[in-house]
Motif scaffolding. Structure first.
Motif, short mmCIF file in Angstrom:
data_model
loop_
_atom_site.label_atom_id
_atom_site.label_comp_id
_atom_site.label_asym_id
_atom_site.label_seq_id
_atom_site.Cartn_x
_atom_site.Cartn_y
_atom_site.Cartn_z
N UNK A 158 13.76 28.23 16.01
CA UNK A 158 13.93 28.69 17.59
C UNK A 158 12.77 29.20 18.09
N UNK A 159 11.83 29.89 17.68
CA UNK A 159 10.64 30.54 18.29
C UNK A 159 9.84 29.18 18.74
N UNK A 160 9.75 28.27 17.97
CA UNK A 160 9.15 26.83 18.39
C UNK A 160 9.72 26.27 19.78
N UNK A 161 11.15 26.32 19.63
CA UNK A 161 11.65 25.52 20.53
C UNK A 161 11.54 26.50 22.04
N UNK A 162 11.49 27.96 21.96
CA UNK A 162 11.36 28.72 22.93
C UNK A 162 9.81 28.36 23.56
N UNK A 163 9.00 28.06 22.81
CA UNK A 163 7.67 27.77 23.21
C UNK A 163 7.48 26.40 23.73
N UNK A 164 8.54 25.66 23.43
CA UNK A 164 8.41 24.25 23.98
C UNK A 164 7.44 23.56 23.01
N UNK A 165 7.48 23.86 21.68
CA UNK A 165 6.50 23.29 20.86
C UNK A 165 7.16 22.37 20.13
N UNK A 166 7.17 21.02 19.79
CA UNK A 166 7.77 20.18 19.33
C UNK A 166 7.84 20.13 17.68
N UNK A 167 8.14 21.40 17.16
CA UNK A 167 7.84 21.55 15.72
C UNK A 167 9.38 21.55 15.26
N UNK A 168 9.42 20.96 13.90
CA UNK A 168 10.59 20.73 13.24
C UNK A 168 10.40 21.77 11.79
N UNK A 169 11.39 22.42 11.70
CA UNK A 169 11.29 23.03 10.13
C UNK A 169 12.17 22.55 9.37
N UNK A 170 11.54 22.37 8.12
CA UNK A 170 12.56 21.99 6.98
C UNK A 170 13.06 23.21 5.83
N UNK A 171 13.83 23.54 5.36
CA UNK A 171 14.18 24.36 4.37
C UNK A 171 14.81 24.09 3.34
N UNK A 172 14.32 24.24 2.22
CA UNK A 172 14.92 23.89 0.79
C UNK A 172 15.68 24.97 0.38
N UNK A 173 16.81 24.59 -0.08
CA UNK A 173 17.41 25.69 -1.10
C UNK A 173 18.52 24.61 -1.83
N UNK A 174 19.10 25.41 -2.90
CA UNK A 174 19.92 24.65 -3.99
C UNK A 174 21.29 24.77 -3.83
#
Ligand SMILES: Cc1ncc(C[n+]2csc(CCOP(=O)(O)OP(=O)(O)O)c2C)c(N)n1
Length: 392
Positions: A159-175
């Motif tokens: 969300x922070x990246x989006x507010x900053x117009x930064x084209x970053x994607x995050x990926x989270x791993x869980x089981x």
């Protein structure tokens, strides 16, 4: 009152578009034969395919070394990723370099893709330190032991990246077990509403410690849960590196294009114990394990590369030798690594001092002082034993 409660959502789109096909995407048969699927193009060069295989081989070798180190008292505990190499390596491969990974405690394979030195991660399991790698350098957050908490971190970061117009994607791993926790639920709710560019990657390895999947959820599949958050759900064979890559890449690309988050369920199998403290023979059969061994992701990729003449004996031997060399380096870095000051634990929780933490710090200091006095009195202190449990 009087409203039609069966009315479709306000955007008028068919909510069923979010449903995952029940059949997971599979491109490689277990003998390594590729069945191409126009809907899931792989788009990986020969070099990339070989590099993915190499990373999986390396992961398996270092994983084995970590188990050995635990058996020798050098690690307090270790959570193996044996059998999950494709799910981890191929999904991390689908990210761009600037993207961020938020792991649980089992993601050695993803860490290797992000060029994190495995020894740096193993310090956490030794208890020497919280981890040694620089998260910013590798875009790989610290390992998260409390189940599912990292889903919130990944969502907030996205969300922070989006507010900053930064084209970053995050990926989270869980089981699979993580899907029953509150934190991923809150994270997926938030991500859906805010359209955060985050990919929720669930490694369904069939167990949460001893709890099998059918005691974990009554949902048709874990990917079906996505619909409740307004996310598309995807399923892939997590022991098929090509399917895992193709499905994850699609989810990453749509997130980057502003189309919002997604939930991926990768079907895999934890072939080792939950951690080195667990005895899986108490809850699963030898037959089940033998069956799972037939879906080994590394054997499948090896067969595929052999079929395409991309892998020969010499390259295989080189990968094995490199992996053995890395394992030796990990052993050297971990063996008898000095422990830090346990009181430092309190220095990194909050920026400002807090009375409750100060009291806990004092309690631990007093306890350690008593222990040192007792050890001094009976001459039992031997900092050279390498016992990760007893040594500080
Ligand atoms: C909040 C929280 N509750 C309980 C635990 C204890 N615990 C450690 S691992 C685990 C099972 C997790 O299973 P799953 O999410 O399927 O992931 P896997 O370990 O199979 O990769 C539990 C309950 C924990 N670490 N954190």
């Amino acid at each position: 009152m009087g409203e039609d409660v069966t009315a479709p959502p306000l955007d008028g789109q068919d909510p069923l578009r979010l449903l995952p096909p029940v059949e997971p995407v599979r491109l490689l048969a277990s003998d390594g034969t590729l069945h191409e699927d126009e809907a899931h193009p792989v788009e990986l060069s020969d070099e990339a395919l070989l590099a993915i295989h190499r990373a999986m081989v390396l992961t398996r070798r270092v994983d084995r070394e970590a188990i050995n180190l635990q058996r020798q008292g050098q690690l307090g505990v270790y959570a193996s990723c044996l059998g999950q190499e494709a799910a981890q390596v191929a999904s991390a491969w689908a990210l761009d370099e600037a993207d961020w990974v938020f792991p649980s405690y089992r993601e050695l394979g993803s860490a290797i893709v992000r060029d994190v030195d495995p020894a740096d991660l193993l310090h956490l399991f030794r208890g020497t330190w919280l981890s040694n790698h620089d998260p910013y350098e590798h875009r790989f957050a610290l390992l998260s032991i409390p189940i599912g908490t990292q889903a919130l971190h990944a969502t907030g970061f996205a969300m922070g990246a989006r507010f900053d117009d930064n084209p970053v994607v995050t990926m989270v791993y869980f089981g699979d077990g993580g899907t029953s926790e509150g934190d991923p639920h809150e994270a997926m709710t938030f991500a859906g509403v805010m359209q955060a560019p985050v990919v929720f990657f669930v490694q369904n390895n069939r167990y949460a410690i001893s709890v099998p999947l059918d005691r974990q959820t009554a949902a048709p599949t874990l990917a079906h849960k996505a619909v409740g958050y307004g996310l598309p759900g995807f399923r892939c064979d997590g022991n098929d590196p090509l399917a895992t890559y193709a499905v994850t890449r699609r989810a990453v690309e749509r997130a980057r294009a502003g189309k919002g988050p997604a939930l991926i369920e990768a079907l895999t199998y934890r072939m080792e114990a939950h951690t080195t403290s667990d005895d899986p023979t108490r809850y699963r059969s030898k037959e089940e394990l033998e069956e799972a061994a037939r879906t080994d992701p590394i054997a499948r990729m090896r067969n595929h590369l052999r079929q395409r003449d991309l892998l020969d004996d010499a390259t295989e031997a080189r990968f094995e030798e490199e992996a053995a060399e890395r394992a030796r380096a990990v052993r050297e870095a971990i063996y008898d690594a000095p422990h830090g000051d346990p009181l430092e634990l309190f220095d990194h929780v909050y920026l400002a001092d807090r009375a409750d933490l100060a009291a806990q710090r004092e309690e631990l200091r007093a306890e350690l002082a008593t222990r040192d006095e007792e050890a001094g009195a009976d001459g039992a202190a031997d900092p050279g034993t390498g016992d990760a449990g007893g040594e500080r």
